[in-house]
Design a protein around this motif. Structure first.
Motif, PDB file in Angstrom:
ATOM      1  N   VAL A 194      46.832 -37.758 -44.861  1.00 37.41           N
ATOM      2  CA  VAL A 194      48.038 -38.560 -45.074  1.00 37.41           C
ATOM      3  C   VAL A 194      47.696 -39.646 -46.091  1.00 37.41           C
ATOM      4  O   VAL A 194      46.943 -40.570 -45.798  1.00 37.41           O
ATOM      5  CB  VAL A 194      48.547 -39.192 -43.763  1.00 37.41           C
ATOM      6  N   VAL A 195      48.228 -39.501 -47.301  1.00 36.79           N
ATOM      7  CA  VAL A 195      47.919 -40.421 -48.399  1.00 36.79           C
ATOM      8  C   VAL A 195      48.899 -41.592 -48.358  1.00 36.79           C
ATOM      9  O   VAL A 195      50.111 -41.399 -48.498  1.00 36.79           O
ATOM     10  CB  VAL A 195      47.988 -39.694 -49.757  1.00 36.79           C
ATOM     11  N   THR A 196      48.356 -42.807 -48.167  1.00 35.97           N
ATOM     12  CA  THR A 196      49.183 -44.008 -48.063  1.00 35.97           C
ATOM     13  C   THR A 196      48.889 -45.007 -49.183  1.00 35.97           C
ATOM     14  O   THR A 196      49.456 -46.090 -49.203  1.00 35.97           O
ATOM     15  CB  THR A 196      48.955 -44.703 -46.713  1.00 35.97           C
ATOM     16  N   LYS A 197      47.967 -44.657 -50.100  1.00 36.12           N
ATOM     17  CA  LYS A 197      47.651 -45.535 -51.239  1.00 36.12           C
ATOM     18  C   LYS A 197      47.197 -44.672 -52.404  1.00 36.12           C
ATOM     19  O   LYS A 197      46.955 -43.473 -52.254  1.00 36.12           O
ATOM     20  CB  LYS A 197      46.583 -46.561 -50.856  1.00 36.12           C
ATOM     21  N   ASP A 198      47.079 -45.291 -53.571  1.00 32.88           N
ATOM     22  CA  ASP A 198      46.676 -44.566 -54.767  1.00 32.88           C
ATOM     23  C   ASP A 198      45.332 -43.875 -54.563  1.00 32.88           C
ATOM     24  O   ASP A 198      44.462 -44.366 -53.833  1.00 32.88           O
ATOM     25  CB  ASP A 198      46.556 -45.510 -55.961  1.00 32.88           C
ATOM     26  N   VAL A 199      45.166 -42.726 -55.234  1.00 32.47           N
ATOM     27  CA  VAL A 199      43.931 -41.945 -55.189  1.00 32.47           C
ATOM     28  C   VAL A 199      43.358 -41.924 -56.597  1.00 32.47           C
ATOM     29  O   VAL A 199      44.071 -41.615 -57.565  1.00 32.47           O
ATOM     30  CB  VAL A 199      44.209 -40.512 -54.691  1.00 32.47           C
ATOM     31  N   ALA A 200      42.073 -42.238 -56.733  1.00 35.12           N
ATOM     32  CA  ALA A 200      41.412 -42.292 -58.038  1.00 35.12           C
ATOM     33  C   ALA A 200      41.234 -40.897 -58.636  1.00 35.12           C
ATOM     34  O   ALA A 200      41.190 -39.898 -57.917  1.00 35.12           O
ATOM     35  CB  ALA A 200      40.045 -42.966 -57.908  1.00 35.12           C
ATOM     36  N   ASP A 201      41.110 -40.840 -59.965  1.00 32.39           N
ATOM     37  CA  ASP A 201      40.765 -39.599 -60.638  1.00 32.39           C
ATOM     38  C   ASP A 201      39.483 -39.037 -60.026  1.00 32.39           C
ATOM     39  O   ASP A 201      38.548 -39.796 -59.743  1.00 32.39           O
ATOM     40  CB  ASP A 201      40.523 -39.839 -62.129  1.00 32.39           C
ATOM     41  N   PHE A 202      39.422 -37.742 -59.793  1.00 32.53           N
ATOM     42  CA  PHE A 202      38.256 -37.010 -59.282  1.00 32.53           C
ATOM     43  C   PHE A 202      37.886 -37.345 -57.828  1.00 32.53           C
ATOM     44  O   PHE A 202      36.876 -36.862 -57.327  1.00 32.53           O
ATOM     45  CB  PHE A 202      37.012 -37.222 -60.164  1.00 32.53           C
ATOM     46  N   ALA A 203      38.679 -38.164 -57.139  1.00 30.11           N
ATOM     47  CA  ALA A 203      38.354 -38.547 -55.768  1.00 30.11           C
ATOM     48  C   ALA A 203      38.649 -37.413 -54.796  1.00 30.11           C
ATOM     49  O   ALA A 203      39.615 -36.662 -54.963  1.00 30.11           O
ATOM     50  CB  ALA A 203      39.135 -39.794 -55.357  1.00 30.11           C
ATOM     51  N   LEU A 204      37.825 -37.295 -53.770  1.00 30.00           N
ATOM     52  CA  LEU A 204      38.053 -36.400 -52.645  1.00 30.00           C
ATOM     53  C   LEU A 204      38.444 -37.288 -51.473  1.00 30.00           C
ATOM     54  O   LEU A 204      37.665 -38.169 -51.080  1.00 30.00           O
ATOM     55  CB  LEU A 204      36.793 -35.598 -52.318  1.00 30.00           C
ATOM     56  N   GLN A 222      38.635 -42.091 -49.193  1.00 26.11           N
ATOM     57  CA  GLN A 222      37.766 -41.352 -50.093  1.00 26.11           C
ATOM     58  C   GLN A 222      36.450 -41.029 -49.390  1.00 26.11           C
ATOM     59  O   GLN A 222      35.799 -41.906 -48.818  1.00 26.11           O
ATOM     60  CB  GLN A 222      37.494 -42.138 -51.377  1.00 26.11           C
ATOM     61  N   ILE A 223      36.062 -39.744 -49.474  1.00 26.43           N
ATOM     62  CA  ILE A 223      34.812 -39.294 -48.844  1.00 26.43           C
ATOM     63  C   ILE A 223      33.842 -38.714 -49.859  1.00 26.43           C
ATOM     64  O   ILE A 223      32.766 -38.248 -49.491  1.00 26.43           O
ATOM     65  CB  ILE A 223      35.084 -38.264 -47.719  1.00 26.43           C
ATOM     66  N   GLY A 224      34.227 -38.745 -51.132  1.00 31.94           N
ATOM     67  CA  GLY A 224      33.345 -38.228 -52.166  1.00 31.94           C
ATOM     68  C   GLY A 224      34.081 -38.039 -53.478  1.00 31.94           C
ATOM     69  O   GLY A 224      35.174 -38.566 -53.678  1.00 31.94           O
ATOM     70  N   TRP A 225      33.433 -37.275 -54.363  1.00 29.31           N
ATOM     71  CA  TRP A 225      33.972 -36.961 -55.675  1.00 29.31           C
ATOM     72  C   TRP A 225      34.015 -35.451 -55.868  1.00 29.31           C
ATOM     73  O   TRP A 225      33.187 -34.737 -55.305  1.00 29.31           O
ATOM     74  CB  TRP A 225      33.096 -37.554 -56.781  1.00 29.31           C
ATOM     75  N   VAL A 226      34.951 -34.984 -56.690  1.00 28.67           N
ATOM     76  CA  VAL A 226      35.016 -33.575 -57.071  1.00 28.67           C
ATOM     77  C   VAL A 226      35.053 -33.477 -58.595  1.00 28.67           C
ATOM     78  O   VAL A 226      35.469 -34.404 -59.282  1.00 28.67           O
ATOM     79  CB  VAL A 226      36.241 -32.844 -56.476  1.00 28.67           C
ATOM     80  N   SER A 227      34.623 -32.332 -59.095  1.00 29.09           N
ATOM     81  CA  SER A 227      34.634 -32.085 -60.533  1.00 29.09           C
ATOM     82  C   SER A 227      35.986 -31.530 -60.968  1.00 29.09           C
ATOM     83  O   SER A 227      36.830 -31.189 -60.137  1.00 29.09           O
ATOM     84  CB  SER A 227      33.535 -31.083 -60.887  1.00 29.09           C
ATOM     85  N   LYS A 228      36.175 -31.370 -62.284  1.00 25.22           N
ATOM     86  CA  LYS A 228      37.389 -30.733 -62.805  1.00 25.22           C
ATOM     87  C   LYS A 228      37.544 -29.327 -62.230  1.00 25.22           C
ATOM     88  O   LYS A 228      38.648 -28.845 -62.053  1.00 25.22           O
ATOM     89  CB  LYS A 228      37.343 -30.662 -64.327  1.00 25.22           C
ATOM     90  N   ALA A 229      36.417 -28.682 -61.945  1.00 28.36           N
ATOM     91  CA  ALA A 229      36.443 -27.324 -61.394  1.00 28.36           C
ATOM     92  C   ALA A 229      36.718 -27.309 -59.895  1.00 28.36           C
ATOM     93  O   ALA A 229      36.799 -26.242 -59.289  1.00 28.36           O
ATOM     94  CB  ALA A 229      35.121 -26.626 -61.688  1.00 28.36           C
ATOM     95  N   GLY A 230      36.837 -28.493 -59.268  1.00 30.54           N
ATOM     96  CA  GLY A 230      37.152 -28.567 -57.845  1.00 30.54           C
ATOM     97  C   GLY A 230      35.944 -28.517 -56.932  1.00 30.54           C
ATOM     98  O   GLY A 230      36.094 -28.400 -55.716  1.00 30.54           O
ATOM     99  N   GLU A 231      34.753 -28.626 -57.481  1.00 30.36           N
ATOM    100  CA  GLU A 231      33.530 -28.591 -56.671  1.00 30.36           C
ATOM    101  C   GLU A 231      33.160 -29.995 -56.212  1.00 30.36           C
ATOM    102  O   GLU A 231      33.250 -30.959 -56.982  1.00 30.36           O
ATOM    103  CB  GLU A 231      32.375 -28.005 -57.486  1.00 30.36           C
ATOM    104  N   ARG A 232      32.727 -30.104 -54.965  1.00 28.08           N
ATOM    105  CA  ARG A 232      32.267 -31.404 -54.470  1.00 28.08           C
ATOM    106  C   ARG A 232      30.968 -31.773 -55.166  1.00 28.08           C
ATOM    107  O   ARG A 232      30.048 -30.950 -55.280  1.00 28.08           O
ATOM    108  CB  ARG A 232      32.064 -31.353 -52.957  1.00 28.08           C
TER     109      ARG A 232
END
Length: 192
Positions: free
Chosen positions: A136-146, A154-164
């Motif tokens: 449930v998203v209640t605030k802005d999400v950063a580019d590449f954020a998981l 936020q629990i991590g980062w993902v690549s453009k390809a969708g890989e953690r």
């Protein structure tokens, strides 16, 4: 204008006027309300509802049972998983008209929204970010954020390809290197 190269299933309803790009497919029991702008090569799965006044960029895929309400903009190559939900009013009531309170939602290019996720209006979902199923998203999400959870964090980062990404910030699928900056993430080459 509806492109002659668009395919619309006979059980779907497409109100007029609308712009639907070449190669776009609108599947069973879907409804596109008036004044929408849907790009090329999009897929609107079974029972999808769009609009009115919605913009969907090229290459977007909306899986079954997604509803995209007024105030939502999807940039190109956005993936919306089955039954994900967008809201457009923060404090709805059945007996009170609140159309003047619709909040905008921007989903930037390449973002993925998982099945049954809820996106509360008034927020921006960053480019190439990934929203976990059921979040449930209640605030802005950063580019590449998981992000995952209730509310989503936020629990991590993902690549453009969708890989953690792990601590080395190298995509295991493509080998692209990323770098953190000012609380965000970008390709080490400086490109988004």
């Amino acid at each position: 204008m509806i492109s002659p190269d668009a395919r619309i299933h006979e059980s779907a309803y497409v109100d007029e006027p609308n712009n639907i790009g070449a190669g776009t497919r609108v599947w069973h029991f879907s409804h596109v309300l008036a004044d929408c702008d849907i790009g090329e090569n999009c897929i609107l799965g079974q029972n999808v509802m769009v609009g009115p006044d919605v913009t969907i960029g090229n290459g977007c895929k909306l899986q079954n049972n997604v509803a995209v309400y007024r105030g939502v903009t999807l940039e190109e190559d956005v993936f919306c998983g089955p039954s994900c939900v967008f809201t457009n009013v923060l404090t709805p009531r059945a007996h009170v008209e609140r159309k003047t309170e619709f909040g905008p939602t921007l989903v930037k290019r390449g973002a993925t929204i998982g099945a049954n996720a809820t996106i509360v209006c008034g927020n921006t979902i960053g480019a190439y970010s990934m929203i976990a199923a059921g979040a449930v998203v209640t605030k802005d999400v950063a580019d590449f954020a998981l992000v995952a959870g209730l509310p989503a964090k936020q629990i991590g980062w993902v690549s453009k390809a969708g890989e953690r990404l792990t601590q080395d910030l190298i995509c295991p699928r493509t080998g692209e290197k990323y770098e953190e900056y000012d609380g965000g993430l970008r390709l080490a080459s400086g490109d988004l």
